[in-house]
Design an enzyme around this catalytic site. Sequence first.
Site, PDB file in Angstrom:
ATOM      1  N   ASP A 121     131.751  -7.452 -78.351  1.00  0.00           N
ATOM      2  CA  ASP A 121     132.367  -6.396 -77.779  1.00  0.00           C
ATOM      3  C   ASP A 121     133.003  -5.606 -78.509  1.00  0.00           C
ATOM      4  O   ASP A 121     133.646  -5.716 -78.631  1.00  0.00           O
ATOM      5  CB  ASP A 121     132.635  -7.171 -76.868  1.00  0.00           C
ATOM      6  CG  ASP A 121     133.428  -6.419 -75.874  1.00  0.00           C
ATOM      7  OD1 ASP A 121     132.861  -5.312 -75.318  1.00  0.00           O
ATOM      8  OD2 ASP A 121     133.706  -6.390 -74.524  1.00  0.00           O
ATOM      9  N   GLU A 173     113.443  -1.900 -61.288  1.00  0.00           N
ATOM     10  CA  GLU A 173     113.419  -3.458 -61.380  1.00  0.00           C
ATOM     11  C   GLU A 173     112.042  -3.157 -62.495  1.00  0.00           C
ATOM     12  O   GLU A 173     111.332  -3.275 -62.667  1.00  0.00           O
ATOM     13  CB  GLU A 173     113.288  -3.995 -60.112  1.00  0.00           C
ATOM     14  CG  GLU A 173     115.193  -4.176 -59.444  1.00  0.00           C
ATOM     15  CD  GLU A 173     114.400  -4.966 -57.979  1.00  0.00           C
ATOM     16  OE1 GLU A 173     113.142  -5.388 -58.215  1.00  0.00           O
ATOM     17  OE2 GLU A 173     115.860  -5.651 -57.934  1.00  0.00           O
ATOM     18  N   THR A 204     130.365  -1.214 -73.952  1.00  0.00           N
ATOM     19  CA  THR A 204     129.901  -0.176 -73.102  1.00  0.00           C
ATOM     20  C   THR A 204     129.422   1.613 -73.443  1.00  0.00           C
ATOM     21  O   THR A 204     129.471   1.431 -75.046  1.00  0.00           O
ATOM     22  CB  THR A 204     131.568   0.772 -72.262  1.00  0.00           C
ATOM     23  OG1 THR A 204     132.731   1.022 -73.390  1.00  0.00           O
ATOM     24  CG2 THR A 204     132.453  -0.847 -71.853  1.00  0.00           C
ATOM     25  N   TYR A 260     113.948   3.733 -58.333  1.00  0.00           N
ATOM     26  CA  TYR A 260     113.759   1.924 -58.016  1.00  0.00           C
ATOM     27  C   TYR A 260     112.737   1.685 -59.495  1.00  0.00           C
ATOM     28  O   TYR A 260     112.047   2.192 -59.912  1.00  0.00           O
ATOM     29  CB  TYR A 260     113.410   1.270 -57.245  1.00  0.00           C
ATOM     30  CG  TYR A 260     114.733   0.575 -56.507  1.00  0.00           C
ATOM     31  CD1 TYR A 260     115.519  -0.189 -57.512  1.00  0.00           C
ATOM     32  CD2 TYR A 260     115.241   1.207 -55.448  1.00  0.00           C
ATOM     33  CE1 TYR A 260     117.082  -0.669 -56.996  1.00  0.00           C
ATOM     34  CE2 TYR A 260     116.193   0.627 -54.981  1.00  0.00           C
ATOM     35  CZ  TYR A 260     116.521  -0.684 -55.626  1.00  0.00           C
ATOM     36  OH  TYR A 260     118.119  -1.458 -55.850  1.00  0.00           O
ATOM     37  N   LYS A 287     133.289   5.267 -74.104  1.00  0.00           N
ATOM     38  CA  LYS A 287     134.621   5.251 -74.413  1.00  0.00           C
ATOM     39  C   LYS A 287     134.113   6.260 -75.360  1.00  0.00           C
ATOM     40  O   LYS A 287     133.895   7.076 -75.795  1.00  0.00           O
ATOM     41  CB  LYS A 287     134.646   3.920 -74.706  1.00  0.00           C
ATOM     42  CG  LYS A 287     135.513   3.719 -73.268  1.00  0.00           C
ATOM     43  CD  LYS A 287     135.815   1.499 -73.240  1.00  0.00           C
ATOM     44  CE  LYS A 287     135.928   0.996 -71.859  1.00  0.00           C
ATOM     45  NZ  LYS A 287     136.462  -0.218 -71.884  1.00  0.00           N
ATOM     46  N   ARG A 301     129.513   6.562 -67.826  1.00  0.00           N
ATOM     47  CA  ARG A 301     129.735   5.172 -67.530  1.00  0.00           C
ATOM     48  C   ARG A 301     128.870   3.736 -67.511  1.00  0.00           C
ATOM     49  O   ARG A 301     127.808   4.152 -66.665  1.00  0.00           O
ATOM     50  CB  ARG A 301     130.463   4.602 -66.407  1.00  0.00           C
ATOM     51  CG  ARG A 301     131.526   5.349 -65.817  1.00  0.00           C
ATOM     52  CD  ARG A 301     132.546   5.521 -64.903  1.00  0.00           C
ATOM     53  NE  ARG A 301     133.141   4.601 -65.222  1.00  0.00           N
ATOM     54  CZ  ARG A 301     134.701   4.630 -66.377  1.00  0.00           C
ATOM     55  NH1 ARG A 301     134.664   5.951 -66.901  1.00  0.00           N
ATOM     56  NH2 ARG A 301     135.292   4.037 -66.691  1.00  0.00           N
TER      57      ARG A 301
HETATM   58  C1  LIG Z   1     136.154  -1.534 -71.164  1.00  0.00           C
HETATM   59  C2  LIG Z   1     136.185  -3.213 -71.637  1.00  0.00           C
HETATM   60  C3  LIG Z   1     135.060  -4.075 -70.580  1.00  0.00           C
HETATM   61  C4  LIG Z   1     134.138  -3.945 -69.926  1.00  0.00           C
HETATM   62  O1  LIG Z   1     133.771  -2.360 -69.121  1.00  0.00           O
HETATM   63  P1  LIG Z   1     133.951  -1.831 -67.596  1.00  0.00           P
HETATM   64  O2  LIG Z   1     132.514  -0.536 -68.033  1.00  0.00           O
HETATM   65  O3  LIG Z   1     135.393  -1.328 -67.604  1.00  0.00           O
HETATM   66  O4  LIG Z   1     132.956  -2.744 -67.182  1.00  0.00           O
HETATM   67  C5  LIG Z   1     134.493  -4.729 -71.713  1.00  0.00           C
HETATM   68  N1  LIG Z   1     135.156  -4.558 -72.937  1.00  0.00           N
HETATM   69  C6  LIG Z   1     135.879  -4.540 -73.316  1.00  0.00           C
HETATM   70  C7  LIG Z   1     136.584  -4.854 -74.748  1.00  0.00           C
HETATM   71  C8  LIG Z   1     136.513  -2.949 -73.480  1.00  0.00           C
HETATM   72  O5  LIG Z   1     137.452  -2.971 -73.332  1.00  0.00           O
END
Ligand SMILES: *Cc1c(COP(=O)(O)O)cnc(C)c1O
Length: 432
Positions: free
Chosen positions: A198, A54, A224, A52, A227, A233
Amino acid sequence: MLTALEQYDPEIYELLRQEAARQSGCIRLIPSENYVSKAVMQASGSCLTNKYAEGYPGKRYYEGQQVTDLIETVAQQRAKKLFKADHANVQPYSGSVANLAAYLALAKPSDTIMGLALPHGGHLTHGWKVSITGKIFNSVQYEVNPDTGRFDYDQIRKLAKKHKPKIIISGCTAYPRQIDFRIFGDIAKEVGACHVSDIAHIAGLVVAGFHPSPVPYADIVSTTTHKTLRGPRGGMLLCKAEYASKVDKSVFPGLQGGPHMHTLTAIAVAMAEADTPEFIAYAKQIVKNAKALAEKLLEYGFNLVSGGTDNHLILIDLRNKNIAGKKFAKALDRARIVTNYNTVPNDPAPPFNPSGLRIGTPAMTTRGMKEEQAQQIAALMNRVAENIDNEAAIEQVAKDVLLLCSQFPVPDHFIIQNNDARPALETQQNSK
Ligand SMILES: *Cc1c(COP(=O)(O)O)cnc(C)c1O
């Protein structure tokens, strides 16, 4: 020798073995998926899952942080260097939570936010109505131009002037072209909004220099880590120094409790990997493969939203082929080509059975496949489309895919089996 998992929980062990075989014996074209390295997998499956932590380095709420403080500091430093950002928060559990934390750092519930509509390639968390982000904020959504499939920045500016949002969100989940983050930044300034960008999908291309970075033009950048960036993840926020404290408070204690230290550790490893010439070569090949795949699909008469791709992703509009997206995706899955059905801009079909298919090249590129294989994959996909109701023909495609997979095994460095044994390529169909 039996592994602990095999011995203790043969049921789950067997399922893991099946999944490893599936990941190795299929061509995975879901653009948000990848294979992580063995080093990332090891960090992810480490003793840090026991801890943990925090708070933030030097300011924790539990003792025993001698090592976690060092690890998180390394992760922050690597993130700042990689993305050229003033400040990094590496604690968000996922991209969705990272986005919510970014919004709550800059706005209050019921303020107006403006993002790309989900059926036009935006993410749920960009203010779509079923997401919490579309419920607690007053959400205004922009769309892509229906003729070009691309952003119409004048339209976005007009909408921003009309609604005066507190936050404008740039970034997408199904947009095959480059995004002009500078214009988004300008529009935000003109209307007194903050700009949240994002880059969940394209982060790997951004750090390798194959997509322009939003960092100079956005107040907060969200991503994220799993990807194109090819980590475990997770999520991450990058921002200018002036927002550092707001962003940190928004993540913890605003939204989260203890960070997932094992994931955070693996994110640090993934960022070291992303800071290498090998990663730059991989990112470059992702784009080359996507272009080769797109060109071949066009030759086979597939319509592509926006006519092609600049990044890792292709959106096929199947209406001229008279095949529903879901039907095609399911037939491809039986042929060992894994994709997802997707809406296309202004889709006349309902969202649970849309007209499009979304594919991408990150995972196949990690396997070492190049333009020649991308073209072969287009041909295999075309065979499935032409034989959509012919199960024998689809089964033959599955055999050819398996052969291709055996020629491009998941590299040793990226092996997916937990006991290091190479998973056998399974010849029977995965039951679906
Ligand atoms: C995949 C994605 C997310 C979300 O990610 P998670 O890890 O699945 O919550 C947010 N924004 C965009 C543009 C994405 O493609």
